[in-house]
Scaffold this motif. Sequence first.
Motif, short mmCIF file in Angstrom:
data_model
loop_
_atom_site.label_atom_id
_atom_site.label_comp_id
_atom_site.label_asym_id
_atom_site.label_seq_id
_atom_site.Cartn_x
_atom_site.Cartn_y
_atom_site.Cartn_z
N GLN A 162 40.73 9.61 25.27
CA GLN A 162 41.92 8.90 25.73
C GLN A 162 43.03 9.08 24.71
N THR A 163 44.26 9.02 25.18
CA THR A 163 45.40 9.07 24.27
C THR A 163 45.37 7.82 23.39
N THR A 164 45.51 8.03 22.09
CA THR A 164 45.46 6.91 21.16
C THR A 164 46.47 7.13 20.06
N LEU A 165 46.50 6.24 19.08
CA LEU A 165 47.36 6.36 17.92
C LEU A 165 46.51 6.60 16.69
N PRO A 166 47.05 7.23 15.65
CA PRO A 166 46.27 7.41 14.42
C PRO A 166 45.83 6.09 13.80
N THR A 167 46.62 5.04 13.96
CA THR A 167 46.28 3.74 13.39
C THR A 167 45.38 2.99 14.36
N LEU A 168 44.10 3.25 14.28
CA LEU A 168 43.15 2.67 15.23
C LEU A 168 42.76 1.25 14.86
N LEU A 217 37.34 6.45 22.91
CA LEU A 217 36.72 6.66 24.22
C LEU A 217 37.34 7.85 24.94
N PHE A 218 36.71 8.21 26.06
CA PHE A 218 37.16 9.36 26.83
C PHE A 218 38.08 8.94 27.97
N SER A 219 38.71 9.93 28.55
CA SER A 219 39.61 9.67 29.66
C SER A 219 38.82 9.28 30.91
N PRO A 264 51.37 9.45 19.78
CA PRO A 264 50.15 9.57 20.57
C PRO A 264 49.42 10.87 20.25
N VAL A 265 48.11 10.83 20.32
CA VAL A 265 47.30 12.01 20.01
C VAL A 265 46.02 11.97 20.84
N LEU A 266 45.51 13.15 21.20
CA LEU A 266 44.22 13.28 21.87
C LEU A 266 43.30 14.10 20.97
N TYR A 267 41.99 13.85 21.08
CA TYR A 267 41.04 14.53 20.22
C TYR A 267 39.99 15.29 21.04
N VAL A 268 39.55 16.42 20.50
CA VAL A 268 38.36 17.13 20.96
C VAL A 268 37.41 17.19 19.76
N VAL A 269 36.15 16.85 19.97
CA VAL A 269 35.17 16.82 18.89
C VAL A 269 34.08 17.84 19.17
N GLY A 328 39.53 18.29 16.77
CA GLY A 328 40.77 18.98 17.12
C GLY A 328 41.80 18.00 17.62
N LEU A 329 43.04 18.15 17.19
CA LEU A 329 44.13 17.25 17.58
C LEU A 329 45.09 17.95 18.52
N ASP A 330 45.34 17.32 19.66
CA ASP A 330 46.47 17.70 20.51
C ASP A 330 47.56 16.68 20.24
N ALA A 331 48.53 17.09 19.42
CA ALA A 331 49.54 16.14 18.94
C ALA A 331 50.82 16.15 19.74
N ASN A 332 50.95 17.06 20.70
CA ASN A 332 52.17 17.09 21.52
C ASN A 332 51.89 17.00 23.02
N GLY A 333 50.61 16.77 23.39
CA GLY A 333 50.27 16.52 24.78
C GLY A 333 50.35 17.72 25.69
N ASP A 334 50.26 18.94 25.15
CA ASP A 334 50.36 20.12 26.01
C ASP A 334 49.00 20.68 26.42
N GLY A 335 47.91 19.99 26.04
CA GLY A 335 46.58 20.42 26.47
C GLY A 335 45.92 21.43 25.56
N SER A 336 46.55 21.80 24.46
CA SER A 336 45.95 22.74 23.51
C SER A 336 45.80 22.06 22.15
N ILE A 337 44.91 22.59 21.34
CA ILE A 337 44.63 22.00 20.03
C ILE A 337 45.63 22.54 19.01
N ASP A 338 46.27 21.62 18.28
CA ASP A 338 47.31 21.97 17.33
C ASP A 338 46.84 21.98 15.89
N LEU A 339 45.70 21.34 15.60
CA LEU A 339 45.21 21.23 14.23
C LEU A 339 43.75 20.80 14.27
N PHE A 340 42.97 21.23 13.28
CA PHE A 340 41.59 20.80 13.13
C PHE A 340 41.41 20.07 11.80
#
Length: 289
Positions: A255-261, A42-44, A216-221, A106-118
Amino acid sequence: MRNTFERRVFVVLVAAAALFVGTDARCQILPSAPTTFWTAILFSPNNPTLPDPAQDQQTGSAESDIVGNAIIPSFYGIYDSGNVGFRIRVGADKNPPGFSNDAFVGLDANGDGSIDLFVGVDNSGSKDHIGIWAPGSGANNSPATTSIGSLLFSFSETSLNYNWQAVNAVSDPTATSYDLDGGGNPDEFLSFFVPFSDIVSGLNSAGITGFNTNSPVLYVVATATQPNSLNEDINGVNGGVNSSTTWNLLGAFTQTTLPTLQPVPEPGIPSIILLSMTVLASWKLIRKN
């Protein structure tokens, strides 16, 4: 002496059976599994009410129009047997049959608001494949500053890691509508898996270490016409592919979530019965000899 030996052998057999149940006997979830096996991402709270407006893709192709509403999710995830899976709902299957564009998470894996990996699917060229990409050299904190860089990992598409199927009563038993964009064709699910260990390796190459299943990780699709930019549709945003507004302010981050959904399913009853019979037969053989 004999009784002691028998007990030791029996303990080894039971331990081996337990190890087998905990690993190889586990039922693998296929990317074609219905949504009841998946978890909606879900979204924030500051995101618009609708997860993604219909018919807001830039090129006009319903195949790249991410769709969802306040009741029906547009994006799902799953974790199974060391693999991370994603499912994206789009507006239709256009000729030729099958997904023929690109879709990225896209994964924001450190919570800095930018995408770190696709991670995503590239079916726009001559060789369809699932991949993991580094981000481009820009800030990657908004659509206008985000690009897709070098391909780090590539996986051939098989029935074990890729699926493209219509949304219907089988693929989505909980659905109240199969055509959210109102285009006259059923929506489609694009689903794919990548090894979690390769995601960790990709993040390591970006300088993000220590990422694990509890991180924790955030996603952009988003969808695209080629594997270098996000130029068709951004999930949760009405248009906006050229916007310089940050992903955070656009409301594009989940929303911030974990890889193990979702926990891995328990081993099937037939496997447990088979293992029990094997242990019992082995024990009887030991007693006989």
